[in-house]
Design a protein around this motif. Structure first.
Motif, PDB file in Angstrom:
ATOM      1  N   TRP A   1       1.003  -1.444  -0.067  1.00 27.09           N
ATOM      2  CA  TRP A   1      -0.041  -0.288   0.135  1.00 27.09           C
ATOM      3  C   TRP A   1       1.381   1.330   0.166  1.00 27.09           C
ATOM      4  O   TRP A   1       2.403   0.821   0.417  1.00 27.09           O
ATOM      5  CB  TRP A   1      -1.550  -0.281   1.371  1.00 27.09           C
ATOM      6  CG  TRP A   1      -0.144   0.275   2.888  1.00 27.09           C
ATOM      7  CD1 TRP A   1       0.142  -1.029   3.054  1.00 27.09           C
ATOM      8  CD2 TRP A   1       0.739   1.406   3.128  1.00 27.09           C
ATOM      9  NE1 TRP A   1       0.711  -0.554   4.261  1.00 27.09           N
ATOM     10  CE2 TRP A   1       0.806   1.519   4.239  1.00 27.09           C
ATOM     11  CE3 TRP A   1      -0.167   2.686   3.020  1.00 27.09           C
ATOM     12  CZ2 TRP A   1       1.501   1.728   5.601  1.00 27.09           C
ATOM     13  CZ3 TRP A   1       0.229   3.567   4.180  1.00 27.09           C
ATOM     14  CH2 TRP A   1       0.982   3.639   5.133  1.00 27.09           C
TER      15      TRP A   1
ATOM     16  N   LYS B   1       0.216   5.929  -0.126  1.00 23.86           N
ATOM     17  CA  LYS B   1      -0.841   7.127   0.389  1.00 23.86           C
ATOM     18  C   LYS B   1      -0.056   8.414  -0.267  1.00 23.86           C
ATOM     19  O   LYS B   1       1.094   8.566  -0.935  1.00 23.86           O
ATOM     20  CB  LYS B   1      -0.289   6.808   1.688  1.00 23.86           C
ATOM     21  CG  LYS B   1       1.048   8.068   2.277  1.00 23.86           C
ATOM     22  CD  LYS B   1       0.744   8.052   4.058  1.00 23.86           C
ATOM     23  CE  LYS B   1       2.231   8.898   4.583  1.00 23.86           C
ATOM     24  NZ  LYS B   1       2.506   8.898   5.650  1.00 23.86           N
TER      25      LYS B   1
ATOM     26  N   THR C   1      -4.808  10.224   1.641  1.00 25.15           N
ATOM     27  CA  THR C   1      -5.685   9.271   0.770  1.00 25.15           C
ATOM     28  C   THR C   1      -5.295   7.967   0.852  1.00 25.15           C
ATOM     29  O   THR C   1      -4.297   8.176   0.896  1.00 25.15           O
ATOM     30  CB  THR C   1      -6.349   9.205  -0.259  1.00 25.15           C
ATOM     31  OG1 THR C   1      -6.486  10.756  -0.774  1.00 25.15           O
ATOM     32  CG2 THR C   1      -7.240   8.485  -1.644  1.00 25.15           C
ATOM     33  N   ILE C   2      -5.515   6.645   1.411  1.00 25.41           N
ATOM     34  CA  ILE C   2      -3.954   5.241   1.031  1.00 25.41           C
ATOM     35  C   ILE C   2      -4.784   4.578  -0.134  1.00 25.41           C
ATOM     36  O   ILE C   2      -5.938   4.710  -0.607  1.00 25.41           O
ATOM     37  CB  ILE C   2      -5.603   4.430   2.253  1.00 25.41           C
ATOM     38  CG1 ILE C   2      -5.119   5.112   3.462  1.00 25.41           C
ATOM     39  CG2 ILE C   2      -4.671   3.083   1.971  1.00 25.41           C
ATOM     40  CD1 ILE C   2      -3.972   5.135   4.083  1.00 25.41           C
ATOM     41  N   ILE C   3      -3.969   4.606  -0.639  1.00 21.03           N
ATOM     42  CA  ILE C   3      -4.002   3.768  -2.185  1.00 21.03           C
ATOM     43  C   ILE C   3      -3.220   2.442  -2.000  1.00 21.03           C
ATOM     44  O   ILE C   3      -2.405   1.767  -1.241  1.00 21.03           O
ATOM     45  CB  ILE C   3      -2.775   4.128  -2.714  1.00 21.03           C
ATOM     46  CG1 ILE C   3      -2.810   5.542  -2.937  1.00 21.03           C
ATOM     47  CG2 ILE C   3      -2.868   3.977  -4.004  1.00 21.03           C
ATOM     48  CD1 ILE C   3      -4.336   6.568  -3.810  1.00 21.03           C
ATOM     49  N   THR C   4      -4.299   1.189  -1.641  1.00 18.66           N
ATOM     50  CA  THR C   4      -4.573  -0.053  -1.991  1.00 18.66           C
ATOM     51  C   THR C   4      -3.511  -0.701  -2.685  1.00 18.66           C
ATOM     52  O   THR C   4      -3.294  -0.327  -4.054  1.00 18.66           O
ATOM     53  CB  THR C   4      -6.283  -1.041  -1.919  1.00 18.66           C
ATOM     54  OG1 THR C   4      -6.292  -0.618  -2.572  1.00 18.66           O
ATOM     55  CG2 THR C   4      -6.545  -0.307  -1.087  1.00 18.66           C
ATOM     56  N   ASP C   5      -2.942  -1.507  -2.457  1.00 17.17           N
ATOM     57  CA  ASP C   5      -2.080  -2.802  -3.949  1.00 17.17           C
ATOM     58  C   ASP C   5      -3.220  -3.829  -4.179  1.00 17.17           C
ATOM     59  O   ASP C   5      -2.008  -4.550  -4.891  1.00 17.17           O
ATOM     60  CB  ASP C   5      -0.816  -4.331  -2.547  1.00 17.17           C
ATOM     61  CG  ASP C   5      -1.516  -4.686  -2.039  1.00 17.17           C
ATOM     62  OD1 ASP C   5      -2.902  -4.624  -1.833  1.00 17.17           O
ATOM     63  OD2 ASP C   5      -0.878  -5.332  -1.059  1.00 17.17           O
ATOM     64  N   ALA C   6      -4.060  -3.570  -4.496  1.00 17.78           N
ATOM     65  CA  ALA C   6      -4.934  -4.195  -5.198  1.00 17.78           C
ATOM     66  C   ALA C   6      -4.458  -3.887  -7.069  1.00 17.78           C
ATOM     67  O   ALA C   6      -4.125  -2.703  -6.836  1.00 17.78           O
ATOM     68  CB  ALA C   6      -6.791  -4.155  -4.966  1.00 17.78           C
TER      69      ALA C   6
END
Length: 134
Positions: free
Chosen positions: A32, A34, A38-43
């Motif tokens: 992940w 940021k 805002t958190i940016i996921t590892d999807a």
């Protein structure tokens, strides 16, 4: 909050030279991140490949650390074939072929060093790589 993005483009062909079609290219960030609050996921994120070409809009770390993405090609039966890993640290746009190079192994930290500060300091840690920013 809007996140900072960068564009990566490319062309994919099979071993006979024909453009890949009806498929996708996948970019999976390592872990992940940021952008402000805002958190940016590892999807992973998939982009359609049409007539062999693609354009991907990806998260760009705005704090100067860069982002490592594992890139793969998705075949029609959802089987993924690894292309390689890329490191993005700059505004782009980039061609995928220009970003592919030495694979960055799991656990390695990559630090960009400005041309004016090259060479980097001595570092005995084999898991810390330096890249010269020109």
């Amino acid at each position: 909050m809007a996140i900072t993005t960068v564009t990566v483009t490319g062309e994919l062909r099979d071993i006979a030279g024909a453009p890949q079609a009806a498929s996708a290219i996948r970019f999976a960030p390592r872990g992940w991140d940021k952008n402000g609050g805002t958190i940016i996921t590892d999807a992973p994120v998939d982009f359609k490949v049409e007539a062999g070409a693609f354009t991907a809009t990806l998260f760009q770390q705005s704090l100067g650390r860069g982002v490592i993405y594992d890139v793969s090609y998705l075949l029609r039966n959802d089987r993924a074939t690894a292309i390689g890993s890329i490191f993005i640290d700059g505004p782009g746009p980039y061609a995928l072929a220009d970003l592919l190079g030495a694979a960055v192994p799991e656990g390695v930290t990559v630090t960009m060093v400005d041309d004016a500060k090259w060479p980097p300091p001595d570092d005995p840690n084999p898991l810390h790589w330096y890249v010269r920013a020109l």
